[in-house]
Design a protein around this motif. Structure first.
Motif, PDB file in Angstrom:
ATOM      1  N   ASN A   4      31.231  35.817  45.572  1.00 13.04           N
ATOM      2  CA  ASN A   4      32.048  34.549  45.354  1.00 13.04           C
ATOM      3  C   ASN A   4      30.782  33.663  45.184  1.00 13.04           C
ATOM      4  OD1 ASN A   4      34.426  35.357  46.485  1.00 13.04           O
ATOM      5  ND2 ASN A   4      33.451  35.526  48.566  1.00 13.04           N
ATOM      6  N   PHE A   5      31.295  32.688  44.280  1.00 14.27           N
ATOM      7  CA  PHE A   5      30.393  31.610  43.944  1.00 14.27           C
ATOM      8  C   PHE A   5      31.234  30.172  44.212  1.00 14.27           C
ATOM      9  CE2 PHE A   5      29.468  35.415  41.528  1.00 14.27           C
ATOM     10  CZ  PHE A   5      28.157  35.613  41.680  1.00 14.27           C
ATOM     11  N   ILE A   6      30.359  29.044  44.171  1.00  8.10           N
ATOM     12  CA  ILE A   6      31.017  27.838  44.001  1.00  8.10           C
ATOM     13  C   ILE A   6      30.479  27.137  42.872  1.00  8.10           C
ATOM     14  CG2 ILE A   6      31.389  25.424  45.008  1.00  8.10           C
ATOM     15  CD1 ILE A   6      32.153  27.710  47.081  1.00  8.10           C
ATOM     16  N   ILE A   7      31.308  27.098  41.826  1.00  6.17           N
ATOM     17  CA  ILE A   7      30.834  26.560  40.355  1.00  6.17           C
ATOM     18  C   ILE A   7      31.339  25.235  40.114  1.00  6.17           C
ATOM     19  CG2 ILE A   7      30.688  27.097  38.026  1.00  6.17           C
ATOM     20  CD1 ILE A   7      31.093  30.103  38.818  1.00  6.17           C
ATOM     21  N   ASN A   8      30.807  24.176  40.022  1.00  5.76           N
ATOM     22  CA  ASN A   8      31.514  22.713  39.704  1.00  5.76           C
ATOM     23  C   ASN A   8      32.340  22.321  40.728  1.00  5.76           C
ATOM     24  OD1 ASN A   8      29.348  22.871  37.632  1.00  5.76           O
ATOM     25  ND2 ASN A   8      31.036  23.548  36.209  1.00  5.76           N
ATOM     26  N   GLY A   9      31.905  22.910  42.162  1.00  2.00           N
ATOM     27  CA  GLY A   9      32.868  22.360  43.335  1.00  2.00           C
ATOM     28  C   GLY A   9      34.284  23.351  43.567  1.00  2.00           C
ATOM     29  N   ARG A  68      26.518  30.696  46.706  1.00  2.00           N
ATOM     30  CA  ARG A  68      25.679  29.603  46.567  1.00  2.00           C
ATOM     31  C   ARG A  68      26.360  28.727  45.591  1.00  2.00           C
ATOM     32  NH1 ARG A  68      19.614  31.731  45.509  1.00  2.00           N
ATOM     33  NH2 ARG A  68      19.346  29.298  45.792  1.00  2.00           N
ATOM     34  N   GLU A  69      25.799  27.346  45.595  1.00  2.00           N
ATOM     35  CA  GLU A  69      26.594  26.293  44.619  1.00  2.00           C
ATOM     36  C   GLU A  69      25.920  26.364  43.323  1.00  2.00           C
ATOM     37  OE1 GLU A  69      27.903  21.881  45.603  1.00  2.00           O
ATOM     38  OE2 GLU A  69      27.732  23.343  47.428  1.00  2.00           O
ATOM     39  N   ILE A  70      26.683  26.431  42.076  1.00  2.00           N
ATOM     40  CA  ILE A  70      25.911  26.424  40.695  1.00  2.00           C
ATOM     41  C   ILE A  70      26.574  25.264  40.377  1.00  2.00           C
ATOM     42  CG2 ILE A  70      26.011  27.667  38.724  1.00  2.00           C
ATOM     43  CD1 ILE A  70      26.604  30.028  40.547  1.00  2.00           C
ATOM     44  N   THR A  71      25.889  24.528  39.405  1.00  2.00           N
ATOM     45  CA  THR A  71      26.299  23.378  38.727  1.00  2.00           C
ATOM     46  C   THR A  71      25.953  23.414  37.418  1.00  2.00           C
ATOM     47  OG1 THR A  71      26.100  21.787  40.630  1.00  2.00           O
ATOM     48  CG2 THR A  71      26.380  20.748  38.545  1.00  2.00           C
ATOM     49  N   THR A  72      26.973  23.297  36.458  1.00  2.00           N
ATOM     50  CA  THR A  72      26.833  23.441  34.954  1.00  2.00           C
ATOM     51  C   THR A  72      27.009  22.023  34.494  1.00  2.00           C
ATOM     52  OG1 THR A  72      29.094  23.642  34.097  1.00  2.00           O
ATOM     53  CG2 THR A  72      27.931  25.730  34.898  1.00  2.00           C
ATOM     54  N   VAL A  73      26.434  21.605  33.305  1.00  2.00           N
ATOM     55  CA  VAL A  73      26.724  20.328  32.643  1.00  2.00           C
ATOM     56  C   VAL A  73      27.989  19.788  32.638  1.00  2.00           C
ATOM     57  CG1 VAL A  73      27.124  21.026  30.334  1.00  2.00           C
ATOM     58  CG2 VAL A  73      25.658  19.117  30.660  1.00  2.00           C
TER      59      VAL A  73
END
Ligand code: FES
Ligand code: FES
Length: 155
Positions: A4-9, A68-73
């Motif tokens: 699981n990942f949190i991507i852009n919320g 973990r929390e991943i943020t893209t542009v």
């Protein structure tokens, strides 16, 4: 393996090979705003924020980013709702082919978060890991200075 990942919320579950890099897992699952350049950790095209820290996703195993929390542009701003940093890059003429731009915007975002008034030297240092083959960097430095002004105005 699955993780699981949190991507852009938002929460996602992806299946991938144990040795897969975060860059590839993101792109294979539609996050193509994360660009693939050198795959060696030099160019910064693949930059994302991992728990708020700027990283090269080509050098990170996807497995190590699980939960973990991943943020893209795209979380920073979009075409229709651009962030002041993105507006500044366009206004300063710092976007040509645009391939480096997602990484440049994320590097600028983390710089301005910790230092709202960077000097030229501090900007060069902060963007040291992000290569641009088109602009010659002068307009990128102008864009970061303009972005700093715009971010302050928006605060
Ligand atoms: Fe990751 Fe170049 S593709 S640093
Ligand atoms: Fe083309 Fe930077 S605008 S690589």
């Amino acid at each position: 393996m699955k993780a699981n990942f949190i991507i852009n919320g938002k929460a996602f579950e992806f299946e991938f090979a144990p040795h897969a890099k975060l860059l590839d897992v993101l792109r294979e699952n539609g996050f193509t705003e994360v660009k693939c350049g050198c795959r060696e950790g030099f160019c910064g095209a693949c930059s994302v924020l991992l728990d708020g820290r700027l990283v090269n996703s080509c050098k990170i195993y996807a497995a190590s980013a699980k939960d973990r929390e991943i943020t893209t542009v795209k979380k920073i701003g979009t075409l229709h709702e651009p962030h002041p940093i993105q507006e500044a890059f366009v206004e300063a003429g710092a976007v040509q082919c645009g391939y480096c731009t997602p990484g440049m915007v994320l590097a600028t975002y983390t710089l301005l978060e910790r230092n709202p008034n960077p000097t030229d030297e501090e900007i060069k240092e902060a963007l040291d890991g992000n290569f641009c083959r088109c602009t010659g960097y002068v307009k990128i430095i102008d864009a970061v200075k303009l972005a700093a002004e715009k971010v302050k105005e928006n605060d």
